[in-house]
Design a protein around this motif. Structure first.
Motif, PDB file in Angstrom:
ATOM      1  N   VAL A  73       0.713  -1.164  -0.077  1.00  0.00           N
ATOM      2  CA  VAL A  73       0.047  -0.022  -0.121  1.00  0.00           C
ATOM      3  C   VAL A  73       0.997   1.180  -0.035  1.00  0.00           C
ATOM      4  N   MET A  74       0.521   2.035  -0.965  1.00  0.00           N
ATOM      5  CA  MET A  74       1.477   3.367  -1.084  1.00  0.00           C
ATOM      6  C   MET A  74       2.936   3.259  -0.955  1.00  0.00           C
ATOM      7  N   GLY A  75       3.709   2.156  -1.479  1.00  0.00           N
ATOM      8  CA  GLY A  75       4.966   1.959  -1.147  1.00  0.00           C
ATOM      9  C   GLY A  75       5.666   1.297  -0.174  1.00  0.00           C
ATOM     10  N   LYS A  76       4.691   1.079   0.689  1.00  0.00           N
ATOM     11  CA  LYS A  76       5.018   0.160   1.840  1.00  0.00           C
ATOM     12  C   LYS A  76       4.451  -1.477   1.748  1.00  0.00           C
ATOM     13  N   SER A  77       5.366  -2.301   2.319  1.00  0.00           N
ATOM     14  CA  SER A  77       4.885  -3.795   2.189  1.00  0.00           C
ATOM     15  C   SER A  77       4.711  -4.288   3.608  1.00  0.00           C
ATOM     16  N   ILE A  78       3.634  -4.881   3.939  1.00  0.00           N
ATOM     17  CA  ILE A  78       3.195  -5.346   5.281  1.00  0.00           C
ATOM     18  C   ILE A  78       2.864  -6.586   5.224  1.00  0.00           C
ATOM     19  N   VAL A  79       3.341  -7.474   6.018  1.00  0.00           N
ATOM     20  CA  VAL A  79       2.864  -8.829   5.960  1.00  0.00           C
ATOM     21  C   VAL A  79       2.022  -9.246   7.316  1.00  0.00           C
ATOM     22  N   GLY A  80       0.806  -9.684   7.079  1.00  0.00           N
ATOM     23  CA  GLY A  80      -0.051  -9.782   8.314  1.00  0.00           C
ATOM     24  C   GLY A  80      -0.740 -11.209   8.045  1.00  0.00           C
ATOM     25  N   ARG A  81      -1.676 -11.469   8.900  1.00  0.00           N
ATOM     26  CA  ARG A  81      -2.508 -12.760   8.897  1.00  0.00           C
ATOM     27  C   ARG A  81      -4.029 -12.683   8.370  1.00  0.00           C
ATOM     28  N   HIS A  82      -4.422 -13.565   7.548  1.00  0.00           N
ATOM     29  CA  HIS A  82      -5.585 -13.503   6.942  1.00  0.00           C
ATOM     30  C   HIS A  82      -6.339 -14.623   7.478  1.00  0.00           C
ATOM     31  N   TRP A  83      -7.789 -14.712   7.599  1.00  0.00           N
ATOM     32  CA  TRP A  83      -8.562 -15.757   7.768  1.00  0.00           C
ATOM     33  C   TRP A  83      -9.760 -15.699   7.064  1.00  0.00           C
ATOM     34  N   VAL A  84     -10.644 -16.648   6.622  1.00  0.00           N
ATOM     35  CA  VAL A  84     -11.963 -16.486   5.671  1.00  0.00           C
ATOM     36  C   VAL A  84     -13.024 -17.408   6.531  1.00  0.00           C
ATOM     37  N   ASP A  85     -14.211 -16.947   6.159  1.00  0.00           N
ATOM     38  CA  ASP A  85     -15.313 -17.921   6.504  1.00  0.00           C
ATOM     39  C   ASP A  85     -16.063 -17.996   5.266  1.00  0.00           C
ATOM     40  N   ALA A  86     -15.864 -19.266   4.584  1.00  0.00           N
ATOM     41  CA  ALA A  86     -16.582 -19.387   3.349  1.00  0.00           C
ATOM     42  C   ALA A  86     -18.014 -19.904   3.506  1.00  0.00           C
ATOM     43  N   GLY A  87     -18.743 -20.052   5.114  1.00  0.00           N
ATOM     44  CA  GLY A  87     -20.046 -20.188   4.983  1.00  0.00           C
ATOM     45  C   GLY A  87     -21.075 -19.144   4.424  1.00  0.00           C
ATOM     46  N   PRO A  88     -20.794 -17.893   4.722  1.00  0.00           N
ATOM     47  CA  PRO A  88     -21.812 -16.955   4.304  1.00  0.00           C
ATOM     48  C   PRO A  88     -21.619 -16.722   2.686  1.00  0.00           C
ATOM     49  N   ASP A  89     -22.704 -16.136   2.116  1.00  0.00           N
ATOM     50  CA  ASP A  89     -22.263 -15.684   0.835  1.00  0.00           C
ATOM     51  C   ASP A  89     -22.804 -14.308   0.391  1.00  0.00           C
ATOM     52  N   PRO A  90     -21.861 -13.480   0.162  1.00  0.00           N
ATOM     53  CA  PRO A  90     -20.444 -13.486  -0.060  1.00  0.00           C
ATOM     54  C   PRO A  90     -19.532 -13.992   0.970  1.00  0.00           C
ATOM     55  N   HIS A  91     -18.371 -14.706   0.737  1.00  0.00           N
ATOM     56  CA  HIS A  91     -17.755 -15.134   1.850  1.00  0.00           C
ATOM     57  C   HIS A  91     -17.076 -13.950   2.538  1.00  0.00           C
ATOM     58  N   HIS A  92     -16.518 -14.338   3.895  1.00  0.00           N
ATOM     59  CA  HIS A  92     -15.825 -13.036   4.729  1.00  0.00           C
ATOM     60  C   HIS A  92     -14.540 -13.326   4.602  1.00  0.00           C
ATOM     61  N   LEU A  93     -13.782 -12.330   4.586  1.00  0.00           N
ATOM     62  CA  LEU A  93     -12.155 -12.276   4.530  1.00  0.00           C
ATOM     63  C   LEU A  93     -11.732 -11.142   5.514  1.00  0.00           C
ATOM     64  N   ASN A  94     -11.097 -11.396   6.572  1.00  0.00           N
ATOM     65  CA  ASN A  94     -10.561 -10.685   7.496  1.00  0.00           C
ATOM     66  C   ASN A  94      -9.001 -10.841   7.315  1.00  0.00           C
ATOM     67  N   ILE A  95      -8.519  -9.726   7.480  1.00  0.00           N
ATOM     68  CA  ILE A  95      -7.294  -9.347   7.535  1.00  0.00           C
ATOM     69  C   ILE A  95      -6.600  -8.568   8.963  1.00  0.00           C
ATOM     70  N   GLN A  96      -5.534  -9.253   9.467  1.00  0.00           N
ATOM     71  CA  GLN A  96      -5.014  -8.514  10.331  1.00  0.00           C
ATOM     72  C   GLN A  96      -3.439  -8.079  10.112  1.00  0.00           C
ATOM     73  N   VAL A  97      -3.027  -6.672  10.300  1.00  0.00           N
ATOM     74  CA  VAL A  97      -1.675  -6.510  10.216  1.00  0.00           C
ATOM     75  C   VAL A  97      -1.349  -5.733  11.365  1.00  0.00           C
ATOM     76  N   PRO A  98       0.119  -6.038  11.551  1.00  0.00           N
ATOM     77  CA  PRO A  98       0.929  -5.378  13.038  1.00  0.00           C
ATOM     78  C   PRO A  98       0.551  -3.894  12.639  1.00  0.00           C
ATOM     79  N   MET A  99       0.979  -3.175  13.807  1.00  0.00           N
ATOM     80  CA  MET A  99       0.874  -1.660  13.917  1.00  0.00           C
ATOM     81  C   MET A  99       2.153  -1.284  13.218  1.00  0.00           C
ATOM     82  N   GLN A 100       2.048  -0.171  12.449  1.00  0.00           N
ATOM     83  CA  GLN A 100       3.503   0.308  11.750  1.00  0.00           C
ATOM     84  C   GLN A 100       3.968   1.833  12.630  1.00  0.00           C
ATOM     85  N   ASP A 101       5.110   1.816  12.622  1.00  0.00           N
ATOM     86  CA  ASP A 101       5.534   3.257  13.271  1.00  0.00           C
ATOM     87  C   ASP A 101       5.406   4.246  12.306  1.00  0.00           C
TER      88      ASP A 101
END
Length: 101
Positions: A73-101
């Motif tokens: 995003v905007m020249g910065k690269s961040i690695v985080g975790r993601h998880w999905v719930d494929a039960g609902p339609d549309p599926h749910h996607l959650n992304i968690q990234v660490p706080m940046q300085d």
């Protein structure tokens, strides 16, 4: 079958078992198979533009595996975790990234 990423066969086995014996454990396993199959389909790079309300900037996400994501995003690269719930339609996607300085 899940460990071999044979999602369709794993889901078919769960569904066949549920026909013979309705069981909460099999229902949970079928839901897990659907979620893991969808997570596996996400692996790779995805490009898009964030909604104008949130800034309208270009963004790239690379889903590295079934739980890790790299976000550019905007020249910065961040690695985080993601998880999905494929039960609902549309599926749910959650992304968690660490706080940046």
């Amino acid at each position: 079958l899940q460990e071999l990423k044979r999602w369709d066969e794993a889901l078919a086995a769960c569904e066949a078992g549920l026909l013979s014996c309705p069981d909460d454990g099999l229902r949970k396993m079928a839901a897990e198979v659907k979620t893991r199959r969808f997570s596996n389909m996400l692996i790779g790079a995805w490009h898009g533009t964030v909604n104008e309300v949130l800034g309208g900037y270009d963004q790239e996400m690379e889903f590295l595996d079934e739980s890790s994501v790299r976000i550019e995003v905007m020249g910065k690269s961040i690695v985080g975790r993601h998880w999905v719930d494929a039960g609902p339609d549309p599926h749910h996607l959650n992304i968690q990234v660490p706080m940046q300085d």
